[in-house]
Enzyme design. Sequence first.
Site, mmCIF file in Angstrom:
data_model
loop_
_atom_site.group_PDB
_atom_site.id
_atom_site.type_symbol
_atom_site.label_atom_id
_atom_site.label_comp_id
_atom_site.label_asym_id
_atom_site.label_seq_id
_atom_site.Cartn_x
_atom_site.Cartn_y
_atom_site.Cartn_z
ATOM 1 N N SER A 269 -2.642 -5.040 -1.116
ATOM 2 C CA SER A 269 -1.539 -5.165 -2.064
ATOM 3 C C SER A 269 -0.585 -4.001 -1.850
ATOM 4 C CB SER A 269 -2.089 -5.132 -3.498
ATOM 5 O OG SER A 269 -1.051 -4.983 -4.444
ATOM 6 N N TYR B 281 -7.792 0.126 -8.937
ATOM 7 C CA TYR B 281 -7.281 -1.015 -8.170
ATOM 8 C C TYR B 281 -6.472 -0.518 -6.971
ATOM 9 C CZ TYR B 281 -5.152 -5.395 -6.866
ATOM 10 O OH TYR B 281 -4.755 -6.493 -6.150
#
Length: 271
Positions: free
Chosen positions: A138, A148
């Site tokens: 990402s 994350y």
Amino acid sequence: MGTALITGASAGLGLEFAWQLATAKHDVVLVARDTERLERLASQLRAAAGIHAEVLTADLTDRADLERVAARLRDESRPVGLLVNNAGIGLHQPFVGGDFEREEKAFDLMVRSVMVLSHAAAEAMVERGRGAILNVASVAALLASGTYSAHKAWVRTFTEGLAVELRGTGVTATVLCPGFVHTEFHDRAGIDKNVLPEIAWLNADDVVAAALADVRRGVVISTPSLRYRLAAGVARLLPRSAIRAFGSYRRAAPEREAWTAAGSSSSGDDR
């Protein structure tokens, strides 16, 4: 590519990978936890594309299940030409004061399983002299958005290192780094998608098509869309102090926490 194995295949980008690969006449191995959804998808793919679709139900945070998937990648009687490590989850919680068991499961899913499955696939592919590994990260890998970001930064760096090691073997490694993508991921994570303008969102079919095109060309870092390539370039040029300052700003408001920490995910849930 031959047969493609896709983790997180029942939802999000994984579902789109399954459809695009099947319609391109690749057989698929569908990996996720929800057997009913996988079986339904497999039936649809067989009927629509006329390919072989295999269902492999597994919880990738469970060591025994993970090893079963790794064993499938090592099975030379049924070689896998493309591994898509796509499974992911959005925690939507702070690290301090959050549910630590959920943090461990997220780590096992988005870091450990990527390493284990990439290792199994790479060894089998190198022996054959051909194959490709696509790991979904990402643009959050360039930010400071909790664990994350840390998980996706690991995936990005790991894949770059793997690509270097695989040079000359006939096997490639690509890391996909999209931004916000319209999938059910955000609904499952409890993210309000309305806090972002529509221009921030990408369509899953475009992201997957770009990623597969980059895999075919042997591109190492795949960042779909010009706007996210520009954003990634800016993030790489900014001093890390500025990135951390943005993280502090994000932490100041719950709605910004929601879309920055979890909303930047693009991979499907592993169900």
